[in-house]
Design an enzyme around this catalytic site. Sequence first.
Site, mmCIF file in Angstrom:
data_model
loop_
_atom_site.group_PDB
_atom_site.id
_atom_site.type_symbol
_atom_site.label_atom_id
_atom_site.label_comp_id
_atom_site.label_asym_id
_atom_site.label_seq_id
_atom_site.Cartn_x
_atom_site.Cartn_y
_atom_site.Cartn_z
ATOM 1 N N HIS A 1 0.781 -1.300 0.005
ATOM 2 C CA HIS A 1 -0.112 0.034 0.031
ATOM 3 C C HIS A 1 0.700 1.307 0.067
ATOM 4 C CE1 HIS A 1 -3.689 2.240 1.237
ATOM 5 N NE2 HIS A 1 -2.768 3.175 1.776
ATOM 6 N N GLU A 2 1.739 1.215 0.942
ATOM 7 C CA GLU A 2 2.701 2.601 0.993
ATOM 8 C C GLU A 2 3.755 2.771 -0.076
ATOM 9 O OE1 GLU A 2 1.915 4.683 3.049
ATOM 10 O OE2 GLU A 2 0.207 3.337 4.358
ATOM 11 N N HIS B 1 1.749 4.358 -2.885
ATOM 12 C CA HIS B 1 1.898 5.833 -2.605
ATOM 13 C C HIS B 1 3.460 6.439 -3.062
ATOM 14 C CE1 HIS B 1 -1.733 7.017 -0.583
ATOM 15 N NE2 HIS B 1 -1.352 5.965 0.383
ATOM 16 N N GLU C 1 -4.678 7.732 -2.968
ATOM 17 C CA GLU C 1 -5.161 6.647 -2.473
ATOM 18 C C GLU C 1 -5.284 5.611 -3.351
ATOM 19 O OE1 GLU C 1 -4.952 5.502 0.635
ATOM 20 O OE2 GLU C 1 -4.390 7.601 1.407
#
Length: 505
Positions: free
Chosen positions: A267-268, A271, A297
Amino acid sequence: MDHKEALVELEQRFAEIKDLQAGISILGWDQEVMMPPGGADARANTMATLTTVVHERTTARPLARLVERLHDEREALKPRQRRTVELARRMVKKATAIPSSLAAEIARTESRGLEAWKAARATSDFARFAPLLEHMVDLKREVAKLNHKKRKGSVYDALLDDYEPGATVESIDPVLAELSEMTTALVKHIASSTVVVDTTPLTGDYHAQGQREFAKDVVLAMGVDLARGRLDLSTHPFCGGVGPGDVRMTGRYDPRDLRPGLFGAVHEAGHGLYEQGLDPKRARSPLGGAVSMAVHESQSRLWENQVARSRPFWQHWLPRLAEMFPHLRNVSLDAFWRAVNGMRPSLIRVEADELTYNLHIVLRYEIERDLFEGRLRVRDLPERWNAGMQAKLGIVPENDAVGVLQDIHWAMGAFGYFPTYSLGNLYAAQIMEAARVAMPELDTHIAAGNLRPLVDWLHENVHRHDQVYDAPTLLKKISGKSLSVEPFRRYITHKVEAVFGPMPS
């Protein structure tokens, strides 16, 4: 001074402002990752002072006059120049609406609130955090009121606009209501299904060091450049930094459960890829940076769910994971894929499956909306939280650490951020549909461990544009359509039916 000279001066002034903001960002990263607890008070004062300097520069009369002059003469500018002026004017107007003393007090309270939240979370003691949170809500309510003058709608709109420009309660309520209704129907289908998903392959002896090594391998395969980024540990996973050349990603690892560490890292990294894909030439310009948090997101949710929970992904990565954790050697691809897609209500948002996750977001959105519209008090948050968890997910937290204290956002004053996660899910589904049309062989690439085609497509279509377009325009350029719940409905319904059987006709 002609238009060209005025634009050069505008860029120079904003370059200095962005440099100062970069310093604040790195100090924030340091506080969450490396700062000793004893540094809290000094850091709060430093952040307040730097925030005051940024505020004074952003509200300086020469800059305000320059922006207004360029705005008045915008018809003579090229489209990208007009967009630069539009973004600069937006920033100046938002800053000018609040006094520097209020901006400094918010920064000070954010820094102190972060430490209070960490202590309260560690002891599951909401009362320990409540006074600082109440002060933060009062401060942000004042900001919202000052930015909401002469505007219709909810005062909460002003906070939503900070993270998703143009978003309002009026526009978000129906979208989240539709998403919630769809999610609830699918959750009921799962509950009534006779299919039982065995998630035990994801739990057991998953030593943290091994998890970190595997997560690093995945993140590197995704294309994250660690010469321009870092992977560290923090209480709450996040991605920060100061632009394409310095991206800071953090995570946390549970030695008895693979999911929080791995999917949090992916997830990060989503980003991080977005940040590293931004145009470095615009990093110090009003045009630089992500267009909105929902688009940001969308990148993290796309990688975490649509890629890292897919069968092709694990076709490549399961053998590598089994080398590191031998108890997986007898687990089949199908069993592991089903395990990572087990969907059931759970307590922790960042560890929730991609379906029930949206109900966590709706709860937080409704709480924030009611808090700022005067229908809810800070002291009543734990009770409201627990009642909402029971109503939406059918479970009640056993304590506040896994309930109202689980997220860092309110400690940081990030009210208005939460709905961008669900909006990001919608953006992700719509963007991924467009990617699949452009790359019919995408799953074949992913199954071979080749993630580069997707990275390159996202860079070309999403990352490199910075804020040249607003979010709705960017999405329409990518997909040809305005934002809709339908692509996510198609995607998540297909997955639910693949795991739990067909929905009743």
